[in-house]
Design an enzyme around this catalytic site. Structure first.
Site, mmCIF file in Angstrom:
data_model
loop_
_atom_site.group_PDB
_atom_site.id
_atom_site.type_symbol
_atom_site.label_atom_id
_atom_site.label_comp_id
_atom_site.label_asym_id
_atom_site.label_seq_id
_atom_site.Cartn_x
_atom_site.Cartn_y
_atom_site.Cartn_z
ATOM 1 N N GLU A 1 81.909 -15.405 -14.275
ATOM 2 C CA GLU A 1 82.565 -14.544 -15.109
ATOM 3 C C GLU A 1 82.909 -15.101 -16.463
ATOM 4 O OE1 GLU A 1 87.115 -14.458 -13.698
ATOM 5 O OE2 GLU A 1 85.663 -13.800 -12.407
ATOM 6 N N ARG B 1 91.355 -16.970 -2.624
ATOM 7 C CA ARG B 1 92.797 -17.149 -2.821
ATOM 8 C C ARG B 1 93.137 -18.622 -2.452
ATOM 9 N NH1 ARG B 1 94.570 -11.974 -0.953
ATOM 10 N NH2 ARG B 1 94.299 -10.487 -2.222
#
Length: 321
Positions: free
Chosen positions: A114, A191
């Site tokens: 990204e 995470r």
């Protein structure tokens, strides 16, 4: 008349979300915890709908399958890109994304490289971008001991900054930051740390330590961007990144800007202002304004923009052509 494919965004509530998407872009939102606007998406977790023209009402994923000629007859089974706007009213979790190989094997979808364009940032805002571990053993030790101050690399940011975040990069968007994110069409997030926050049921949010150790790039190395700007009078085209997955540009319009499009299709997000777009050599103008998102199909070869506009545009990279 040749038209852009205007899209209706999908909005996602997040534990860290806020009200800026409603306040800044006038989106009709009722919740005060909307964290993400999926502005151009064919991902199953948030598929956008075409708002105009002969394909009005059709979902982008179906349009991709049923009318590949609009996108240059691609080889990919799924629309490969996803454009978001994120409002971080609180810190996002510290996280990392897999590459395509790991993502397809373990999650059944693409990996996630990204990039971020910083739309706005409160004074003193920071992102987490990379880490200081020199080996996998050191990374695991610092995660296990919770030595976040020494592990995580914090970078101050301001509006207009741009960051490329390849898969394998430990990262987090900090409180008070709004970004436009261009990414692969994936919703896989591992995470590493979440500030001991709890979900709506009062349970600690799930962490993915083993997956994070599997996919994190060690040591962290900042990518070289080679940002370039081409001026046209008071307007400009800035090339932020050309990568395997996407190319991303800033189209800043103050008066007139002419753009030649050589990609199979182009994703366009209007971040500010008002103006008009002319496609190819057609005389008919199409109004565009802040908060709109659209796709220019493969038949568009020339774009003329008029007005006062701030636009982030993207197109598929070398792996998606």
């Amino acid at each position: 008349m040749l038209e852009p494919l205007f899209l209706k965004p999908v909005f996602q509530e997040k534990i860290w979300g806020g009200t800026k998407l409603k306040e800044e872009f006038d989106y009709p939102l009722e919740s005060d915890q909307v964290g993400e606007c999926w502005a151009i998406s064919a991902h199953p977790h948030g598929v956008c709908t075409i708002e105009n023209g002969p394909f009005k009402g059709e979902k982008l994923d179906e349009l991709w399958k049923n009318h590949p000629e609009l996108f240059g007859n691609p080889n990919e089974e799924v629309f490969p890109l996803l454009t978001k706007i994120l409002d971080a009213a609180d810190d996002l979790s510290v996280q990392v994304h897999p590459d395509d190989l790991y993502g397809k094997e373990h999650e059944g979808e693409l990996g996630k490289t990204e990039c971020w364009y910083i739309i706005s940032a409160d004074e003193g805002s920071e992102i987490i971008y990379g880490h200081h571990a020199k080996s996998k053993e050191e990374l695991e030790e610092m995660i296990t001991s919770g030595d976040w101050d020494h592990l995580l690399r914090r970078i101050p940011v301001q509006a207009g900054d741009f960051f490329f975040v390849p898969s394998g990069t430990i990262h987090a968007i900090g409180k008070g930051i709004m970004i436009l994110e261009t990414q692969q069409s994936s919703d896989t997030t591992y995470r590493v740390y979440d500030y001991d926050r709890k979900d709506d049921a009062g349970n600690p949010r799930e962490l993915h330590i083993q997956q994070s150790l599997d996919v994190t790039t060690i040591p962290h190395v900042d990518p070289i961007l080679g940002i370039q700007q081409e001026n046209q009078g008071e307007s400009s085209i800035t090339t932020f990144i050309k990568s395997d997955y996407f190319n991303v540009y800033d189209w800043s319009v103050s008066g007139v800007l002419n753009v030649k499009t050589t990609a199979p299709y182009t994703l366009v997000s209007v971040l500010d202002g008002f103006g008009y777009v002319y496609l190819n050599d057609e005389a008919e103008k199409i109004e565009i304004k802040k908060g709109q998102h659209f796709i220019l199909p493969t038949s568009v070869e020339k774009v003329r923009l008029e007005g006062d506009l701030k636009i982030i545009a993207s197109e598929p990279g070398t792996k998606n052509r």
